[in-house]
Write a protein that holds these residues in place. Structure first.
Motif, PDB file in Angstrom:
ATOM      1  N   ILE A  61       0.825  -1.208   0.000  1.00 26.94           N
ATOM      2  CA  ILE A  61       0.000   0.000   0.000  1.00 26.94           C
ATOM      3  C   ILE A  61       0.861   1.262   0.000  1.00 26.94           C
ATOM      4  N   VAL A  62       2.062   1.182   0.562  1.00 28.30           N
ATOM      5  CA  VAL A  62       2.917   2.378   0.684  1.00 28.30           C
ATOM      6  C   VAL A  62       3.255   2.986  -0.681  1.00 28.30           C
ATOM      7  N   PRO A  63       3.802   2.229  -1.649  1.00 25.03           N
ATOM      8  CA  PRO A  63       4.093   2.853  -2.946  1.00 25.03           C
ATOM      9  C   PRO A  63       2.833   3.249  -3.713  1.00 25.03           C
ATOM     10  N   LEU A  64       1.745   2.496  -3.513  1.00 21.75           N
ATOM     11  CA  LEU A  64       0.492   2.874  -4.170  1.00 21.75           C
ATOM     12  C   LEU A  64       0.001   4.228  -3.662  1.00 21.75           C
ATOM     13  N   ALA A  65       0.167   4.458  -2.361  1.00 22.01           N
ATOM     14  CA  ALA A  65      -0.209   5.753  -1.797  1.00 22.01           C
ATOM     15  C   ALA A  65       0.653   6.864  -2.383  1.00 22.01           C
ATOM     16  N   ALA A  66       1.938   6.590  -2.587  1.00 25.86           N
ATOM     17  CA  ALA A  66       2.826   7.585  -3.182  1.00 25.86           C
ATOM     18  C   ALA A  66       2.414   7.909  -4.613  1.00 25.86           C
ATOM     19  N   LEU A  67       2.059   6.883  -5.386  1.00 23.12           N
ATOM     20  CA  LEU A  67       1.618   7.109  -6.760  1.00 23.12           C
ATOM     21  C   LEU A  67       0.302   7.876  -6.799  1.00 23.12           C
ATOM     22  N   LEU A  68      -0.607   7.566  -5.879  1.00 25.16           N
ATOM     23  CA  LEU A  68      -1.868   8.305  -5.808  1.00 25.16           C
ATOM     24  C   LEU A  68      -1.622   9.781  -5.528  1.00 25.16           C
ATOM     25  N   SER A  69      -0.684  10.054  -4.635  1.00 21.26           N
ATOM     26  CA  SER A  69      -0.366  11.433  -4.304  1.00 21.26           C
ATOM     27  C   SER A  69       0.177  12.180  -5.520  1.00 21.26           C
ATOM     28  N   ARG A  70       1.100  11.552  -6.265  1.00 19.05           N
ATOM     29  CA  ARG A  70       1.669  12.187  -7.450  1.00 19.05           C
ATOM     30  C   ARG A  70       0.616  12.400  -8.525  1.00 19.05           C
ATOM     31  N   ALA A  71      -0.239  11.393  -8.731  1.00 11.14           N
ATOM     32  CA  ALA A  71      -1.270  11.514  -9.761  1.00 11.14           C
ATOM     33  C   ALA A  71      -2.282  12.591  -9.395  1.00 11.14           C
ATOM     34  N   THR A  72      -2.632  12.678  -8.121  1.00  8.35           N
ATOM     35  CA  THR A  72      -3.575  13.710  -7.679  1.00  8.35           C
ATOM     36  C   THR A  72      -3.002  15.104  -7.909  1.00  8.35           C
ATOM     37  N   GLU A  73      -1.711  15.292  -7.599  1.00  7.39           N
ATOM     38  CA  GLU A  73      -1.056  16.570  -7.847  1.00  7.39           C
ATOM     39  C   GLU A  73      -1.101  16.920  -9.334  1.00  7.39           C
ATOM     40  N   ALA A  74      -0.863  15.913 -10.200  1.00  5.00           N
ATOM     41  CA  ALA A  74      -0.841  16.156 -11.639  1.00  5.00           C
ATOM     42  C   ALA A  74      -2.206  16.612 -12.145  1.00  5.00           C
ATOM     43  N   VAL A  75      -3.257  15.930 -11.690  1.00  2.00           N
ATOM     44  CA  VAL A  75      -4.605  16.282 -12.143  1.00  2.00           C
ATOM     45  C   VAL A  75      -5.033  17.630 -11.575  1.00  2.00           C
ATOM     46  N   ALA A  76      -4.794  17.833 -10.269  1.00  4.73           N
ATOM     47  CA  ALA A  76      -5.232  19.069  -9.621  1.00  4.73           C
ATOM     48  C   ALA A  76      -4.500  20.295 -10.176  1.00  4.73           C
ATOM     49  N   SER A  77      -3.228  20.136 -10.542  1.00 12.94           N
ATOM     50  CA  SER A  77      -2.450  21.277 -11.031  1.00 12.94           C
ATOM     51  C   SER A  77      -2.907  21.752 -12.398  1.00 12.94           C
ATOM     52  N   ARG A  78      -3.661  20.926 -13.128  1.00 13.86           N
ATOM     53  CA  ARG A  78      -4.089  21.283 -14.484  1.00 13.86           C
ATOM     54  C   ARG A  78      -5.526  21.790 -14.532  1.00 13.86           C
ATOM     55  N   THR A  79      -6.200  21.868 -13.401  1.00 13.86           N
ATOM     56  CA  THR A  79      -7.631  22.174 -13.417  1.00 13.86           C
ATOM     57  C   THR A  79      -7.980  23.491 -12.749  1.00 13.86           C
ATOM     58  N   GLY A  80      -6.998  24.259 -12.270  1.00 12.88           N
ATOM     59  CA  GLY A  80      -7.294  25.519 -11.601  1.00 12.88           C
ATOM     60  C   GLY A  80      -7.485  25.324 -10.111  1.00 12.88           C
ATOM     61  N   ASP A  81      -7.496  26.433  -9.381  1.00 13.14           N
ATOM     62  CA  ASP A  81      -7.543  26.375  -7.917  1.00 13.14           C
ATOM     63  C   ASP A  81      -8.817  25.736  -7.392  1.00 13.14           C
ATOM     64  N   ALA A  82      -9.977  26.167  -7.908  1.00 19.96           N
ATOM     65  CA  ALA A  82     -11.245  25.691  -7.348  1.00 19.96           C
ATOM     66  C   ALA A  82     -11.430  24.202  -7.565  1.00 19.96           C
ATOM     67  N   VAL A  83     -11.329  23.774  -8.839  1.00 17.91           N
ATOM     68  CA  VAL A  83     -11.498  22.355  -9.141  1.00 17.91           C
ATOM     69  C   VAL A  83     -10.355  21.542  -8.541  1.00 17.91           C
ATOM     70  N   GLY A  84      -9.152  22.120  -8.581  1.00 17.26           N
ATOM     71  CA  GLY A  84      -8.018  21.424  -7.989  1.00 17.26           C
ATOM     72  C   GLY A  84      -8.184  21.209  -6.503  1.00 17.26           C
ATOM     73  N   GLY A  85      -8.739  22.210  -5.822  1.00 17.85           N
ATOM     74  CA  GLY A  85      -8.999  22.045  -4.394  1.00 17.85           C
ATOM     75  C   GLY A  85     -10.027  20.971  -4.119  1.00 17.85           C
ATOM     76  N   LEU A  86     -11.065  20.918  -4.958  1.00 16.04           N
ATOM     77  CA  LEU A  86     -12.080  19.880  -4.788  1.00 16.04           C
ATOM     78  C   LEU A  86     -11.498  18.494  -5.033  1.00 16.04           C
ATOM     79  N   LEU A  87     -10.635  18.378  -6.071  1.00 11.90           N
ATOM     80  CA  LEU A  87      -9.994  17.102  -6.343  1.00 11.90           C
ATOM     81  C   LEU A  87      -9.083  16.691  -5.190  1.00 11.90           C
ATOM     82  N   SER A  88      -8.369  17.659  -4.645  1.00  7.95           N
ATOM     83  CA  SER A  88      -7.493  17.347  -3.510  1.00  7.95           C
ATOM     84  C   SER A  88      -8.298  16.866  -2.317  1.00  7.95           C
ATOM     85  N   ALA A  89      -9.458  17.490  -2.086  1.00  6.13           N
ATOM     86  CA  ALA A  89     -10.327  17.068  -0.986  1.00  6.13           C
ATOM     87  C   ALA A  89     -10.840  15.660  -1.211  1.00  6.13           C
ATOM     88  N   THR A  90     -11.140  15.348  -2.479  1.00  5.03           N
ATOM     89  CA  THR A  90     -11.711  14.040  -2.793  1.00  5.03           C
ATOM     90  C   THR A  90     -10.651  12.960  -2.835  1.00  5.03           C
TER      91      THR A  90
END
Length: 381
Positions: A61-90
């Motif tokens: 689970i440890v490396p999977l959690a790391a990959l999830l964190s990186r992927a979430t950053e990638a998606v959130a950084s491309r969608t703007g603050d509002a949507v990115g914040g919602l994605l980060s929360a989710t």
């Protein structure tokens, strides 16, 4: 012309290989991804080896959690603050959410509640304290945005009060019927989600100038392309769900074999494993004199779990659990969450960090962990 005989896929494959090697070099924790297929094969061939499956699933689970964190950053950084914040929360605490959903479906409510309480305490004491300690050992005094820290600590305190209420009424001389506790928890869950949504609106839109970083260190690493981030997010989420089922299925027998209770496993083991990727980022940022980022990760993640993940699990339990889950925690868990929240508020009040403050936070976390290990709580009703 000399490249005409080379297969078209050779260059892209080489690029992907270099990208993977670079990711592993920057985050050696990703090398543990090899344990994902190992634990899946073991579950098919050695289903009764509960202790081995438990240990392997924790490591996977440890490396999977790391990959999830990186992927979430990638998606959130491309969608703007509002949507990115919602994605980060989710998605920011998706590992804990998936593990809790698997435990919820299995009816292991003590494990779910222990993991939620443990995640809050781990982020506010272990992650924050570790960041103060590691950063303070390299830098004499570090600064961070105390407005942001106070805001996150305030949200977290509100959530702990909401959890405290149903837990307190269960200790009354004439405790209410289970239906009353379920209705109260459902209403509080909806209220907390609304408060969290308004908190994101406040910090990302109407007053975002108050939450700017005070550090001037180097910029964060470049995020992945959006398509890659989404693809990794989908695949890794499925793998986390699969490994989480193996983890939940083996945790009870393994805990007994290892002399641990499900409450200790949830409060300490699951919380540490689920936050491994965020801890790596927070500790590295603190060492690079970016304590602002470390404090934001630690307190923001804790507030996210209390105000978003826990309420969502209450709502989802009406559909996937054997019965609705309440926000009623055992007395010791509530006490630890309240103390951890107050401790985090005190640590972050001055806007400065030193290494000994980290020692005190880690010592408090150690007290909680050792107490829970030797004196396991009774199962909450």
């Amino acid at each position: 012309m000399g490249n005409l005989g080379e297969p078209p896929s050779a260059v892209p494959s080489l690029s992907v290989g270099k990208a993977i090697a670079e990711e592993v070099r920057q985050a050696p924790i990703l090398a543990l991804i090899i344990f994902v297929p190992v634990v899946i094969v073991l579950e098919r061939t050695m289903a009764d080896a509960h202790t081995l499956l438990f240990i392997m699933s924790v490591v996977a689970i440890v490396p999977l959690a790391a990959l999830l964190s990186r992927a979430t950053e990638a998606v959130a950084s491309r969608t703007g603050d509002a949507v990115g914040g919602l994605l980060s929360a989710t998605l920011g605490n998706l590992t804990e959410l998936v593990i809790s959903l698997a435990a919820l479906h299995a009816g292991q409510y003590l494990l779910v509640k222990a993991s939620l309480a443990g995640a809050i305490v781990t982020n506010t004491l272990f992650m924050l304290g570790g960041s103060f300690l590691l950063g303070g050992l390299r830098h004499h005094v570090q600064q961070f945005n105390r407005i942001n820290a106070r805001f996150q600590a305030g949200m977290l305190f509100l959530a702990t009060i909401a959890i405290l209420v149903p837990s307190l009424i269960s200790e009354a001389d004439q405790p209410p019927a289970p239906e009353v506790s379920q209705t109260l928890s459902l209403g509080l869950a909806i209220l907390l989600i609304v408060v969290y949504a308004l908190g994101m609106l406040f910090s990302l839109r109407t007053h975002r100038e108050l939450f700017t970083s005070v550090s001037h260190a180097a910029e964060e690493e470049k995020p992945w392309p959006l398509a890659l981030g989404i693809g990794v997010l989908v695949i890794v989420t499925l793998l986390v769900a699969l490994v989480s089922e193996i983890f939940v299925g083996s945790v009870q027998a393994a805990a007994e074999n290892l002399g641990m209770t499900p409450a200790f496993v949830g409060f300490i083991v699951v919380a540490l494993v689920g936050a491994a990727a965020e801890m790596t980022t927070a500790f590295s940022a603190a060492r690079a004199n970016r304590l602002d980022l470390s404090v934001s990760i630690a307190l923001g993640s804790a507030a996210q779990i209390a105000l978003f993940v826990a309420p969502v699990l209450v709502l989802v339990s009406y559909f996937v659990g054997p019965e609705p889950m309440t926000l009623q925690f055992w007395r010791g868990a509530v006490t630890m969450m309240v103390v951890a929240t107050v401790g985090a508020a005190l640590l972050s009040n001055g806007g400065r960090g030193v290494w000994y403050a980290g020692v005190m936070a880690l010592a408090l976390y150690g007290i909680f962990a050792f107490t829970l290990f030797v004196l396991p709580p009774a199962s909450p009703s």
